[in-house]
Design an enzyme around this catalytic site. Structure first.
Site, PDB file in Angstrom:
ATOM      1  N   GLU A 180     -16.064  -0.512   8.388  1.00  0.00           N
ATOM      2  CA  GLU A 180     -15.409  -1.637   7.722  1.00  0.00           C
ATOM      3  C   GLU A 180     -15.053  -2.673   8.033  1.00  0.00           C
ATOM      4  OE1 GLU A 180     -13.518   1.144   6.041  1.00  0.00           O
ATOM      5  OE2 GLU A 180     -11.839   0.153   4.911  1.00  0.00           O
ATOM      6  N   ASP A 216      -7.639  -1.561   8.472  1.00  0.00           N
ATOM      7  CA  ASP A 216      -7.216  -2.163   6.973  1.00  0.00           C
ATOM      8  C   ASP A 216      -8.279  -3.223   6.367  1.00  0.00           C
ATOM      9  OD1 ASP A 216      -5.623  -1.953   4.707  1.00  0.00           O
ATOM     10  OD2 ASP A 216      -3.932  -3.170   5.660  1.00  0.00           O
ATOM     11  N   SER A 226     -13.612   8.570  -0.117  1.00  0.00           N
ATOM     12  CA  SER A 226     -12.420   7.998   0.901  1.00  0.00           C
ATOM     13  C   SER A 226     -11.489   8.710   1.242  1.00  0.00           C
ATOM     14  CB  SER A 226     -11.098   7.517  -0.869  1.00  0.00           C
ATOM     15  OG  SER A 226     -10.041   7.272  -0.209  1.00  0.00           O
ATOM     16  N   LEU A 227     -10.377   8.558   1.987  1.00  0.00           N
ATOM     17  CA  LEU A 227      -9.446  10.100   2.151  1.00  0.00           C
ATOM     18  C   LEU A 227      -8.412  10.473   1.614  1.00  0.00           C
ATOM     19  CD1 LEU A 227     -10.152   8.515   6.316  1.00  0.00           C
ATOM     20  CD2 LEU A 227     -11.622  10.260   5.203  1.00  0.00           C
ATOM     21  N   CYS A 241      12.849 -17.681 -18.545  1.00  0.00           N
ATOM     22  CA  CYS A 241      13.928 -18.867 -19.353  1.00  0.00           C
ATOM     23  C   CYS A 241      12.950 -19.025 -20.052  1.00  0.00           C
ATOM     24  CB  CYS A 241      13.960 -19.599 -18.378  1.00  0.00           C
ATOM     25  SG  CYS A 241      14.052 -21.310 -18.889  1.00  0.00           S
ATOM     26  N   TYR A 301       1.768   1.874  -3.330  1.00  0.00           N
ATOM     27  CA  TYR A 301       1.044   2.513  -3.883  1.00  0.00           C
ATOM     28  C   TYR A 301       0.767   4.227  -3.805  1.00  0.00           C
ATOM     29  CZ  TYR A 301      -3.587   2.130  -6.011  1.00  0.00           C
ATOM     30  OH  TYR A 301      -4.978   3.248  -7.386  1.00  0.00           O
ATOM     31  N   CYS A 323      11.056 -25.522 -19.420  1.00  0.00           N
ATOM     32  CA  CYS A 323      12.194 -26.383 -18.444  1.00  0.00           C
ATOM     33  C   CYS A 323      11.416 -26.644 -17.533  1.00  0.00           C
ATOM     34  CB  CYS A 323      12.154 -24.491 -18.086  1.00  0.00           C
ATOM     35  SG  CYS A 323      13.357 -24.617 -15.768  1.00  0.00           S
ATOM     36  N   LYS A 373      -0.705   7.984   7.538  1.00  0.00           N
ATOM     37  CA  LYS A 373      -0.065   6.508   7.481  1.00  0.00           C
ATOM     38  C   LYS A 373       1.067   6.372   8.711  1.00  0.00           C
ATOM     39  CE  LYS A 373      -3.075   4.812   3.955  1.00  0.00           C
ATOM     40  NZ  LYS A 373      -2.584   3.903   2.952  1.00  0.00           N
ATOM     41  N   TYR A 413     -18.211   3.352  12.111  1.00  0.00           N
ATOM     42  CA  TYR A 413     -18.111   5.078  12.475  1.00  0.00           C
ATOM     43  C   TYR A 413     -17.986   6.146  11.321  1.00  0.00           C
ATOM     44  CZ  TYR A 413     -15.166   3.142   8.037  1.00  0.00           C
ATOM     45  OH  TYR A 413     -15.191   3.310   6.772  1.00  0.00           O
ATOM     46  N   LYS A 443      -7.257   3.434  11.939  1.00  0.00           N
ATOM     47  CA  LYS A 443      -7.808   3.563  10.246  1.00  0.00           C
ATOM     48  C   LYS A 443      -7.432   1.807  10.124  1.00  0.00           C
ATOM     49  CE  LYS A 443      -7.163   4.637   6.021  1.00  0.00           C
ATOM     50  NZ  LYS A 443      -7.061   3.189   5.073  1.00  0.00           N
ATOM     51  N   GLU A 503      -8.537   8.231  15.923  1.00  0.00           N
ATOM     52  CA  GLU A 503      -8.860   6.792  15.940  1.00  0.00           C
ATOM     53  C   GLU A 503      -8.101   5.880  14.974  1.00  0.00           C
ATOM     54  OE1 GLU A 503     -12.629   4.657  15.423  1.00  0.00           O
ATOM     55  OE2 GLU A 503     -13.265   5.968  13.624  1.00  0.00           O
ATOM     56  N   CYS A 512      19.428 -19.650 -17.375  1.00  0.00           N
ATOM     57  CA  CYS A 512      18.244 -20.221 -16.422  1.00  0.00           C
ATOM     58  C   CYS A 512      18.527 -20.680 -15.141  1.00  0.00           C
ATOM     59  CB  CYS A 512      16.954 -20.691 -16.552  1.00  0.00           C
ATOM     60  SG  CYS A 512      16.083 -22.070 -15.713  1.00  0.00           S
ATOM     61  N   CYS A 544      18.310 -24.973 -15.643  1.00  0.00           N
ATOM     62  CA  CYS A 544      17.483 -25.337 -16.910  1.00  0.00           C
ATOM     63  C   CYS A 544      18.633 -25.172 -18.413  1.00  0.00           C
ATOM     64  CB  CYS A 544      16.807 -25.452 -18.182  1.00  0.00           C
ATOM     65  SG  CYS A 544      15.983 -24.151 -18.569  1.00  0.00           S
ATOM     66  N   ASP A 571       0.645  -1.371   0.109  1.00  0.00           N
ATOM     67  CA  ASP A 571       0.342   0.081  -0.755  1.00  0.00           C
ATOM     68  C   ASP A 571       0.980   1.310   0.093  1.00  0.00           C
ATOM     69  OD1 ASP A 571      -1.879  -1.826   0.556  1.00  0.00           O
ATOM     70  OD2 ASP A 571      -2.920  -0.671   2.265  1.00  0.00           O
ATOM     71  N   LYS A 624     -10.462  13.072  12.055  1.00  0.00           N
ATOM     72  CA  LYS A 624     -11.863  13.417  11.570  1.00  0.00           C
ATOM     73  C   LYS A 624     -12.232  14.702  12.610  1.00  0.00           C
ATOM     74  CE  LYS A 624     -12.819   9.302  11.275  1.00  0.00           C
ATOM     75  NZ  LYS A 624     -14.088   8.469  11.778  1.00  0.00           N
TER      76      LYS A 624
HETATM   77  S1  IVH Z   1     -13.952   7.256   8.432  1.00  0.00           S
HETATM   78  C1  IVH Z   1     -15.633   9.885   4.305  1.00  0.00           C
HETATM   79  N1  IVH Z   1     -12.688   6.500   9.685  1.00  0.00           N
HETATM   80  O1  IVH Z   1     -10.432   3.945   5.329  1.00  0.00           O
HETATM   81  C2  IVH Z   1     -14.977   8.769   4.626  1.00  0.00           C
HETATM   82  N2  IVH Z   1     -12.282   5.512   8.412  1.00  0.00           N
HETATM   83  O2  IVH Z   1      -8.281   5.358   3.152  1.00  0.00           O
HETATM   84  C3  IVH Z   1     -15.202   9.011   6.018  1.00  0.00           C
HETATM   85  N3  IVH Z   1     -11.014   3.454   7.170  1.00  0.00           N
HETATM   86  O3  IVH Z   1     -13.151   5.321   3.095  1.00  0.00           O
HETATM   87  C4  IVH Z   1     -14.077   7.418   6.651  1.00  0.00           C
HETATM   88  N4  IVH Z   1     -10.749   2.797   8.974  1.00  0.00           N
HETATM   89  O4  IVH Z   1     -12.752   2.951   4.323  1.00  0.00           O
HETATM   90  C5  IVH Z   1     -12.994   6.403   8.507  1.00  0.00           C
HETATM   91  N5  IVH Z   1     -11.913   4.122  11.655  1.00  0.00           N
HETATM   92  C6  IVH Z   1     -11.911   5.413  10.364  1.00  0.00           C
HETATM   93  C7  IVH Z   1     -11.314   4.379   9.399  1.00  0.00           C
HETATM   94  C8  IVH Z   1     -11.648   4.284   8.208  1.00  0.00           C
HETATM   95  C9  IVH Z   1     -10.755   2.770   8.116  1.00  0.00           C
HETATM   96  C10 IVH Z   1     -10.885   3.401   5.750  1.00  0.00           C
HETATM   97  C11 IVH Z   1     -12.363   4.387   5.196  1.00  0.00           C
HETATM   98  C12 IVH Z   1     -11.649   4.653   4.039  1.00  0.00           C
HETATM   99  C13 IVH Z   1     -10.380   4.695   4.063  1.00  0.00           C
HETATM  100  C14 IVH Z   1      -9.912   5.694   3.159  1.00  0.00           C
END
Ligand code: IVH
Length: 685
Positions: free
Chosen positions: A174, A119, A84-85, A426, A38, A431, A314, A226, A117, A115, A408, A411, A35, A290
């Protein structure tokens, strides 16, 4: 080339890479990069586009939120998009986020709720009058998939809310898998010879998105909510109150949140979680920060993909320094020479690590990693060990740059790097290393699913010269299998039975089993659904590479691999042998429709050489028209097609009075049948 042109080129390259990795991540659940890598690529592209708006393209992955929904689930349109965030990759970026909040609100003390995050993968739940009615994945943010049945199997998710609010109530959170269940799931998959999930997120996604809820139920998924959609309808004005409400409704909530009033409090929370996360039962890759006051959020608005009142910090991956002792090169099923770093053991995220994949020559060159170097090692997604860099100040004298060999290691054939590809391969398709890996893959669960034909048995068969390629599996009989070490007659018969049953595997599994590069389970199923027969896929792949490129979801890379695979004479021979063995070459579902095909119920036998096509191609066409082929002539045979230099089947056909077709007559009949079976004929019926 001027600067703008080279940036344009770089942006194009990044888009291509990001699109490919997003597909691997979201759709195939099989990422190749971490990640973190990415995010870094995405960030580089965002930076280029921000500084040079003229380089932004309509299809840039920077506009997209997540993965495309996959076939097989009912699509759900989200009433409010699932955003997303944005990420903060270090503390400075977090500080500049916090400063923006302070500036906009004209105050130094802005309350934010932090809080961990999770995964996992985002889902949205809709309750009507307190009853769970719909659960869906995020998908691309606007349209996701209906996974209600699978979500209902999560034990902690209430199907009825406490103090159920009247009417519609939508809540988001999540779905994830805890570290223990993840380890157990992968251990079980390894035992069965199935591919392993790269990280808990992929395991959760894969488990939630299986089409069989009974399978989901076994995976030990967890869910944490959440976010309440339209909180103002429920009198909720802060994020803290939102979490309280979530709990009072009986919904599972993480419970690790903290309200912070300034950036030092936020930093203290991050410091704490940078260590705590290793003991936390679920995988977290950061902290979400947030704005606590929900009523003020509209002041900040959103970008195309994320709200500006929140950010995901992150965690930097935990790193250890160790000495690189060797770089081993192994050969995989597609012939790719894969380098692996072997170093002095280090403790990382709870386990001892000795090896890490080095991906390819470019990666080795980029880091200039050499045997003897002191390297920094981390775990991507807290699971997959990776080398992130080299401490050049400690490089021993005489350390030499590493090159993946041009021969190789198994082989000795030439190993080459094709233009435009990262991998050294190869060139010998026979092979033994490739062959063994390919046979293992062929027999595995997601391919031909031959229970009992595991790695150890395949090793023996190859070593004893009883098996040279996967088509050879169908020539093995129980007596031969019983001659293997530690194999009784009973198990040999079971294995022979499993081999026989595998002939009926669905077309998608058969395509997957062939081991064509760039074609995994998902792509194979898509191709099966689209082309409906292996010979049809072959036909379009060989003749119309360009047309193939235009078809949905089939990019130039895939078109090229298909074309290359089907053009290889050795592969042609494999196909013919599989077909002759009776392996299924057709998409099922056609089974029920087959009665409407023009040659339904007709039995053909082919003998002698045809001038316009091979016998196995002719067999494929017969089956495509609904007919059956057989190796021997009997009274039940309807037609014997006779080419030049026919065998004894011709004589037998004459003796039994079975209708005989010359090649010319056969082609004419085939042509008529194909006309009858065309979509135009369908309309006229
Ligand atoms: S708040 C408007 N809280 O992380 C979206 N997201 O990388 C508010 N995620 O899209 C999201 N833990 O799917 C929030 N404690 C948390 C989270 C969380 C995981 C995810 C969520 C979000 C993604 C962004």
């Amino acid at each position: 080339m001027n600067d703008l042109e080279s940036l344009r080129e770089r942006a194009g390259k990044l888009r291509e890479e990001l699109t490919r990795h997003a597909l691997l991540y979201y759709v195939e659940d099989a990422p190749e990069i971490s990640d973190f890598q990415y995010d870094a690529l995405m960030r580089e592209l965002q930076d280029i586009e921000k500084a040079n708006p003229e380089l932004v393209t309509a299809d840039s992955p920077t506009h997209r939120i997540g993965g495309a929904p996959r076939e097989g689930f009912v699509k759900v349109t989200h009433e409010a998009p699932m955003m997303s965030l944005d990420n903060a990759l270090n503390r400075e970026e977090l500080l500049s986020f916090y400063s923006r909040l302070q500036e906009t609100m004209h105050t130094d003390s802005v309350e934010v709720l932090c809080e961990p995050k999770i995964d996992g993968l985002a889902v949205s739940l809709v309750y009507e009058d307190g009853l769970l009615m719909l659960g869906s994945t995020r998908g691309d943010g606007r349209t996701g998939e209906d996974v209600t049945a699978n979500l209902r199997t999560i034990k902690t998710l209430p199907l009825r809310l406490k103090e159920g609010p009247a009417g519609r109530f939508e809540v988001r959170g999540e779905v994830c898998i805890d570290k223990k269940s993840f380890a157990a799931l992968n251990a079980a998959r390894e035992e069965k010879g199935e591919s392993l999930f790269a990280n808990p997120r992929n395991a959760a996604a894969g488990s939630l998105r299986t089409l069989d809820p009974r399978e989901t139920a076994k995976r030990g998924l967890k869910i944490y909510l959440y976010q309440i959609v339209e909180p103002e309808r429920f009198g909720v004005e802060t994020q803290a109150a939102m979490l309280d409400r979530i709990v009072s409704l009986g919904l599972p909530m993480q419970g690790a949140q903290r309200l912070c009033r300034n950036i030092s409090e936020v930093n203290a929370y991050l410091d704490e979680w940078e260590n705590k996360r290793f003991e936390h039962p679920i995988d977290t890759d950061g902290v979400v920060v947030k704005l606590n006051d929900i009523t003020l959020r509209p002041l900040f608005g959103t970008t195309a993909k994320a709200p500006k009142w929140a950010i995901a910090y992150k965690f930097p991956p935990e790193e250890k320094v160790t000495q690189l002792r060797a770089i081993e090169v192994t050969v995989g099923r597609t012939g790719v020479l894969t380098p692996t770093a072997v170093f002095d053991p280090v403790h990382l995220a709870g386990t001892v690590v000795r090896r890490a994949g080095l991906h390819n020559q470019d990666e080795i060159d980029r880091m200039d990693v050499r045997v003897g170097d002191f390297v920094r090692v981390h775990k991507a997604g807290e699971i997959i060990p990776e080398i992130s860099g080299v401490d050049l100040s400690k490089r021993p004298a005489g350390a030499v740059p590493f090159r993946i060999p041009s021969e190789c290691p198994v082989c000795g054939s030439a190993a080459v790097r094709l233009p435009g590809e990262a991998a050294v391969k190869c060139t010998n398709s026979a092979c033994p290393a490739q062959m063994k890996e390919r046979i293992i893959y062929f027999a595995s669960r997601s391919a031909m699913d031959i229970t009992g034909l595991g790695e150890k048995i395949i090793d023996q068969l190859v070593e004893k010269d009883m098996l040279h390629d996967y088509a050879g599996i169908y020539a093995l009989n129980a007596e031969e299998l019983a001659s293997l070490d530690r194999m009784g007659m009973r198990s040999a018969q079971n294995l022979a039975g499993a081999i026989e049953r595998s002939k009926q595997r669905p077309l998608g599994a058969v395509i997957n089993a062939l081991g064509i590069s760039n074609i995994g389970e998902k792509t194979a199923n898509d191709l099966a659904a689209r082309y409906r027969s292996l010979r049809e896929l072959e036909r379009v792949s060989r003749e119309e590479e360009e047309k193939l490129e235009l078809a949905d979801g089939i990019g130039p890379v895939l078109a090229k691999s298909l074309h290359a695979w089907f053009s290889e004479p050795h592969n042609q021979q494999l196909l013919s042998r599989l077909e002759a063995a009776g392996v299924n070459f057709y998409e099922s579902g056609e089974e029920t429709d087959r009665s409407s095909l023009p040659w339904h119920g007709l039995k053909f036998v082919l003998t002698g050489e045809l001038s316009s096509m091979t016998r196995s191609e002719a067999g494929g066409k017969i089956r495509l028209m609904g007919g059956d082929t057989s190796e021997s002539v009997s009274k039940k045979t309807d037609f014997v097609v006779v080419g030049s230099a026919p065998g004894s089947k011709y004589a037998k056909a004459v003796k039994l009075g079975v209708a005989i077709l010359t090649e010319e007559e056969f082609l004419k009949k085939l042509n008529e049948a194909e006309q009858n079976n065309s979509p135009a004929a369908e309309v006229m019926k």
